[in-house]
Scaffold this active site. Sequence first.
Site, short mmCIF file in Angstrom:
data_model
loop_
_atom_site.label_atom_id
_atom_site.label_comp_id
_atom_site.label_asym_id
_atom_site.label_seq_id
_atom_site.Cartn_x
_atom_site.Cartn_y
_atom_site.Cartn_z
N HIS A 126 0.84 -1.19 0.00
CA HIS A 126 0.00 0.00 0.00
C HIS A 126 0.88 1.25 0.00
O HIS A 126 2.11 1.15 0.15
CB HIS A 126 -0.93 -0.01 1.22
CG HIS A 126 -0.23 0.02 2.54
ND1 HIS A 126 -0.20 -1.04 3.42
CD2 HIS A 126 0.49 1.01 3.14
CE1 HIS A 126 0.48 -0.70 4.49
NE2 HIS A 126 0.93 0.52 4.34
P1 TYD Z 1 -2.01 -4.15 7.68
O1 TYD Z 1 -2.18 -2.74 7.19
O2 TYD Z 1 -2.62 -5.26 6.85
O3 TYD Z 1 -0.47 -4.48 7.91
P2 TYD Z 1 0.74 -4.43 6.84
O4 TYD Z 1 0.71 -3.09 6.20
O5 TYD Z 1 1.96 -4.68 7.65
O6 TYD Z 1 0.52 -5.53 5.84
O7 TYD Z 1 -2.56 -4.22 9.17
C1 TYD Z 1 -2.82 -5.43 9.82
C2 TYD Z 1 -4.01 -5.24 10.74
O8 TYD Z 1 -3.69 -4.36 11.81
C3 TYD Z 1 -5.19 -4.64 10.03
O9 TYD Z 1 -6.35 -5.27 10.54
C4 TYD Z 1 -5.19 -3.20 10.45
C5 TYD Z 1 -4.57 -3.25 11.82
N1 TYD Z 1 -3.80 -2.06 12.21
C6 TYD Z 1 -4.22 -1.30 13.29
O10 TYD Z 1 -5.26 -1.57 13.92
N2 TYD Z 1 -3.47 -0.23 13.68
C7 TYD Z 1 -2.33 0.11 13.04
O11 TYD Z 1 -1.65 1.10 13.44
C8 TYD Z 1 -1.90 -0.67 11.90
C9 TYD Z 1 -0.64 -0.31 11.14
C10 TYD Z 1 -2.67 -1.75 11.53
#
Ligand code: TYD
Length: 137
Positions: free
Chosen positions: A49
Site C-alpha cells: 500500500h
Molecule cells: P495491515 O495494514 O494489513 O499491515 P501491513 O501493512 O503490515 O501488511 O494491518 C494489519 C491489521 O492491523 C489490520 O487489521 C489493520 C490493523 N492495524 C491497526 O489496527 N493499527 C495500526 O496502526 C496498523 C498499522 C494496523
Amino acid sequence: MNYKLLHMNIHGDAQGNLISIESMKNIPFEFKRMYYIFGTQPNIRRGKHAHKKTEQVLIAIKGSCKLFLDDGTNKETIKLNKNYEVLYLPPNLWHEMYDFSTDCVLVVLASDFYNENDYLRKYDDFLKYWVHDEKNN
Ligand code: TYD
C-alpha cells in the site's frame, strides 16, 4: 526516489548501547503512533500500500527484512538489517515488506493515528492519486 536512510547516533558505553529517536530532531516529523511487526513468516509479503498523508520511519530493531519501494516511476529494493538505520518513507510511496527473518522485529513510527482512509491499497488507486498529486504540486 524521496525516501531517506538515516543513521542514528549510537550512545555506546560500558553498559552497552542506546539509540534515541526524537520528533523533528533526528526524524523529520512528529510521531503520534508506534507499532511493531514480528513473527512474520519468511514467505509473507506485507504492506502493499501507500499512504496519502502519513509519514513513517521503519527500523529493523532485530533481524532483517527487505523493502520494495515504488514511487510510480522508479522501483528500488532496500534491506533493513541494522538497528541504527532508520528508513524514512514519505507519503505516496508504494511499499512492500518481505523476506523477514524469523527473529525480525520491525518498529514503525507514524506521523498520524491509524486511519484506513489514509491508505491506498490498490496499486491503480496509488498511481491515480500520485498523478493527481504531481499535477497539483
Ligand atoms: P495491515 O495494514 O494489513 O499491515 P501491513 O501493512 O503490515 O501488511 O494491518 C494489519 C491489521 O492491523 C489490520 O487489521 C489493520 C490493523 N492495524 C491497526 O489496527 N493499527 C495500526 O496502526 C496498523 C498499522 C494496523
